[in-house]
Design a protein around this motif. Structure first.
Motif, PDB file in Angstrom:
ATOM      1  N   SER A 234       9.828   3.893  11.616  1.00  0.00           N
ATOM      2  CA  SER A 234       8.437   4.301  11.779  1.00  0.00           C
ATOM      3  C   SER A 234       7.829   4.783  10.472  1.00  0.00           C
ATOM      4  N   ALA A 235       8.558   4.647   9.367  1.00  0.00           N
ATOM      5  CA  ALA A 235       8.058   5.141   8.091  1.00  0.00           C
ATOM      6  C   ALA A 235       8.560   4.245   6.974  1.00  0.00           C
ATOM      7  N   LEU A 236       7.837   4.270   5.872  1.00  0.00           N
ATOM      8  CA  LEU A 236       8.209   3.502   4.687  1.00  0.00           C
ATOM      9  C   LEU A 236       8.416   4.440   3.501  1.00  0.00           C
ATOM     10  N   PRO A 237       9.296   4.087   2.569  1.00  0.00           N
ATOM     11  CA  PRO A 237      10.210   2.950   2.629  1.00  0.00           C
ATOM     12  C   PRO A 237      11.387   3.219   3.569  1.00  0.00           C
ATOM     13  N   SER A 238      12.000   2.150   4.073  1.00  0.00           N
ATOM     14  CA  SER A 238      13.186   2.272   4.911  1.00  0.00           C
ATOM     15  C   SER A 238      14.222   1.270   4.424  1.00  0.00           C
ATOM     16  N   TYR A 239      15.498   1.584   4.672  1.00  0.00           N
ATOM     17  CA  TYR A 239      16.578   0.741   4.173  1.00  0.00           C
ATOM     18  C   TYR A 239      17.645   0.534   5.245  1.00  0.00           C
ATOM     19  N   LEU A 240      18.155  -0.681   5.296  1.00  0.00           N
ATOM     20  CA  LEU A 240      19.266  -1.025   6.184  1.00  0.00           C
ATOM     21  C   LEU A 240      20.297  -1.783   5.360  1.00  0.00           C
ATOM     22  N   LEU A 241      21.522  -1.249   5.288  1.00  0.00           N
ATOM     23  CA  LEU A 241      22.614  -1.903   4.582  1.00  0.00           C
ATOM     24  C   LEU A 241      23.675  -2.284   5.609  1.00  0.00           C
TER      25      LEU A 241
ATOM     26  N   SER B 171       8.345  -6.951   4.502  1.00  0.00           N
ATOM     27  CA  SER B 171       7.033  -6.385   4.208  1.00  0.00           C
ATOM     28  C   SER B 171       6.245  -6.119   5.484  1.00  0.00           C
ATOM     29  N   LEU B 172       5.721  -4.895   5.576  1.00  0.00           N
ATOM     30  CA  LEU B 172       4.872  -4.521   6.714  1.00  0.00           C
ATOM     31  C   LEU B 172       3.398  -4.626   6.357  1.00  0.00           C
ATOM     32  N   ASP B 173       3.082  -5.362   5.325  1.00  0.00           N
ATOM     33  CA  ASP B 173       1.688  -5.588   4.948  1.00  0.00           C
ATOM     34  C   ASP B 173       0.960  -6.350   6.047  1.00  0.00           C
ATOM     35  N   GLN B 174      -0.319  -6.031   6.215  1.00  0.00           N
ATOM     36  CA  GLN B 174      -1.185  -6.786   7.117  1.00  0.00           C
ATOM     37  C   GLN B 174      -2.012  -7.810   6.351  1.00  0.00           C
ATOM     38  N   ASN B 175      -2.132  -7.595   5.060  1.00  0.00           N
ATOM     39  CA  ASN B 175      -2.937  -8.466   4.207  1.00  0.00           C
ATOM     40  C   ASN B 175      -2.014  -9.360   3.378  1.00  0.00           C
ATOM     41  N   GLU B 176      -2.059 -10.660   3.658  1.00  0.00           N
ATOM     42  CA  GLU B 176      -1.140 -11.591   2.999  1.00  0.00           C
ATOM     43  C   GLU B 176      -1.375 -11.665   1.497  1.00  0.00           C
ATOM     44  N   THR B 177      -2.635 -11.607   1.100  1.00  0.00           N
ATOM     45  CA  THR B 177      -2.945 -11.664  -0.334  1.00  0.00           C
ATOM     46  C   THR B 177      -2.367 -10.461  -1.070  1.00  0.00           C
TER      47      THR B 177
ATOM     48  N   TRP C 196       0.808  -1.216   0.000  1.00  0.00           N
ATOM     49  CA  TRP C 196       0.000   0.000   0.000  1.00  0.00           C
ATOM     50  C   TRP C 196       0.850   1.278   0.000  1.00  0.00           C
ATOM     51  N   CYS C 197       2.164   1.122   0.109  1.00  0.00           N
ATOM     52  CA  CYS C 197       3.079   2.271   0.172  1.00  0.00           C
ATOM     53  C   CYS C 197       3.473   2.689  -1.247  1.00  0.00           C
TER      54      CYS C 197
ATOM     55  N   PHE D  16       5.191   5.198  -2.364  1.00  0.00           N
ATOM     56  CA  PHE D  16       6.583   5.602  -2.509  1.00  0.00           C
ATOM     57  C   PHE D  16       7.507   4.375  -2.578  1.00  0.00           C
ATOM     58  N   CYS D  17       7.147   3.324  -1.843  1.00  0.00           N
ATOM     59  CA  CYS D  17       7.929   2.077  -1.905  1.00  0.00           C
ATOM     60  C   CYS D  17       7.895   1.512  -3.321  1.00  0.00           C
ATOM     61  N   ILE D  18       6.703   1.425  -3.875  1.00  0.00           N
ATOM     62  CA  ILE D  18       6.526   0.850  -5.210  1.00  0.00           C
ATOM     63  C   ILE D  18       7.250   1.698  -6.256  1.00  0.00           C
ATOM     64  N   GLU D  19       7.217   3.032  -6.080  1.00  0.00           N
ATOM     65  CA  GLU D  19       7.884   3.915  -7.043  1.00  0.00           C
ATOM     66  C   GLU D  19       9.392   3.695  -7.065  1.00  0.00           C
ATOM     67  N   GLU D  20       9.950   3.285  -5.905  1.00  0.00           N
ATOM     68  CA  GLU D  20      11.407   3.097  -5.843  1.00  0.00           C
ATOM     69  C   GLU D  20      11.846   1.693  -6.243  1.00  0.00           C
TER      70      GLU D  20
END
Length: 363
Positions: free
Chosen positions: A326-333, A289-295, A260-261, A263-267
């Motif tokens: 606390s926000a999406l998208p987030s990245y950890l390298l 994924s922080l989705d609540q809906n598995e489908t 549902w994010c 900005f995530c999809i755009e990146e």
């Protein structure tokens, strides 16, 4: 548009580990009214909802499980403004609806009396000015005007400073706790500052609440910065394979996202390019994924060809909380020595380019 979206974040924090406490709410209403005239909602720690009401002799009673030490009650009559009350869980709360007003009879204090009026007097004018400024300057903001963008950031920073001052001047107060939780926690205030404010301002009963304890865990994660080492842990992907965080022989990029994010999809196309560019370096990419809906999650993985391991469910939420995201998208390298090379949350300009530059330097 990118200049504007870097100022926006999508709140993802959900403290799903709240312990459970009972609440009982009684609402008396006048004989000349019908309970259906009122929109009654409560928030027991996971967002407002309409409770099931037991009706007896001009009284509506709601009972259930709460996930915080305090809960909120919202009552709206079609001829009046919305009224907010706060109540402590574990105790019976009583509110009376009068012909032209609402009154807290027992363990129920109105927003105004709890500190809302004082807060609105201080912060309200600044927020109103910000809305006017944004309305007048939206075209310039969207076009990337650096001067206007800087002024917008300064105005937001000033509001946050005032919020922090309000909390310092009203410590161990539930309304202050709500300001911290609902306004500052999702802001771009430095994690160390937020942690210190939390420690200095909440040391009484509120600090003992399960929501405050979960929030403290999140704030500890927010303090973790690039340059530090991260503790190893084993995660299980959606396809049941083990993923060892900080225990790999290669660098690892964790991508926190949700279907549902927007900005995530755009990146994602840029992430796909990163994957291709560093395919020969051993870079391991992992989606969280922080989705609540598995489908919805599975559909997005297939639709956008996210062909790397995905963490989904409670483990994903726990990892986001432990890292203070606390926000999406987030990245950890993380490099092969468990050192954090990059840790950023929310939409930011040129962050994929920054990631690429760090990866190039490391290879």
């Amino acid at each position: 548009m990118k200049a504007l979206t870097q100022l926006l974040t999508i709140l993802i924090t959900t403290f799903s580990s709240f312990a459970q406490e009972q609440y009982t709410l009684e609402i008396k209403y006048p004989s000349q009214s019908d309970i259906d005239e009122f929109d009654i909602k409560i928030d027991v720690g996971k967002g407002f909802f309409q409770p099931k009401l037991e009706l007896t002799d001009r009284q509506a009673t709601a009972k259930g499980i709460a996930y915080s030490s305090y809960y909120q009650i919202s009552i709206t009559h079609f001829n009046s403004d919305r009224q907010i009350f706060y109540a402590e869980t574990g105790k019976k709360s009583r509110i009376e609806i009068l012909p032209n007003s609402f009154e807290g009879l027992e363990n129920a204090v109105s927003r105004a009396k709890a500190g809302g009026k004082l807060y609105d007097d201080i912060i309200g004018p600044l927020e109103d000015d910000l809305k006017i400024f944004f309305s007048k300057k939206s075209d310039l903001i969207n076009s990337g005007d650096e001067v206007v963008k800087k002024e917008l950031q300064n105005r937001i920073a000033e509001i946050n400073r005032k919020r922090m001052d309000f909390i310092r001047e009203n410590p161990d107060d539930f309304f202050s706790f709500l300001v911290f939780k609902n306004s500052l926690l999702r802001s771009k205030v430095d994690g160390e500052q937020l942690y210190q404010l939390f420690n200095q301002s909440f040391n009484g009963k509120i600090r003992q609440g399960t929501d405050a304890k979960s929030m403290e865990k999140y704030l500890l994660g927010k303090r973790i910065k690039a340059g530090e080492k991260i503790a190893p842990r084993t995660l299980t992907s959606f396809s049941k394979e083990n993923i060892k965080l900080a225990s790999s022989n290669n660098s690892q990029l964790f991508i926190f996202w949700a279907s549902w994010c927007r900005f995530c999809i755009e990146e994602m196309p840029e992430i796909q390019e990163l994957k291709k560019s560093f395919a020969n370096t051993g870079l391991q990419m992992i989606g969280v994924s922080l989705d609540q809906n598995e489908t919805a999650f599975e559909t997005a993985v297939k639709k956008y060809n996210l062909n790397w391991p995905q963490i989904y469910g409670p483990e994903a939420n726990s990892l986001a909380t432990d890292l203070g995201f606390s926000a999406l998208p987030s990245y950890l390298l993380v490099d092969k020595n468990a050192k954090i090379l990059f840790k950023k949350e929310g939409v930011r300009e040129n962050q994929i380019e920054e990631l690429k530059s760090i990866l190039e330097d490391g290879n």
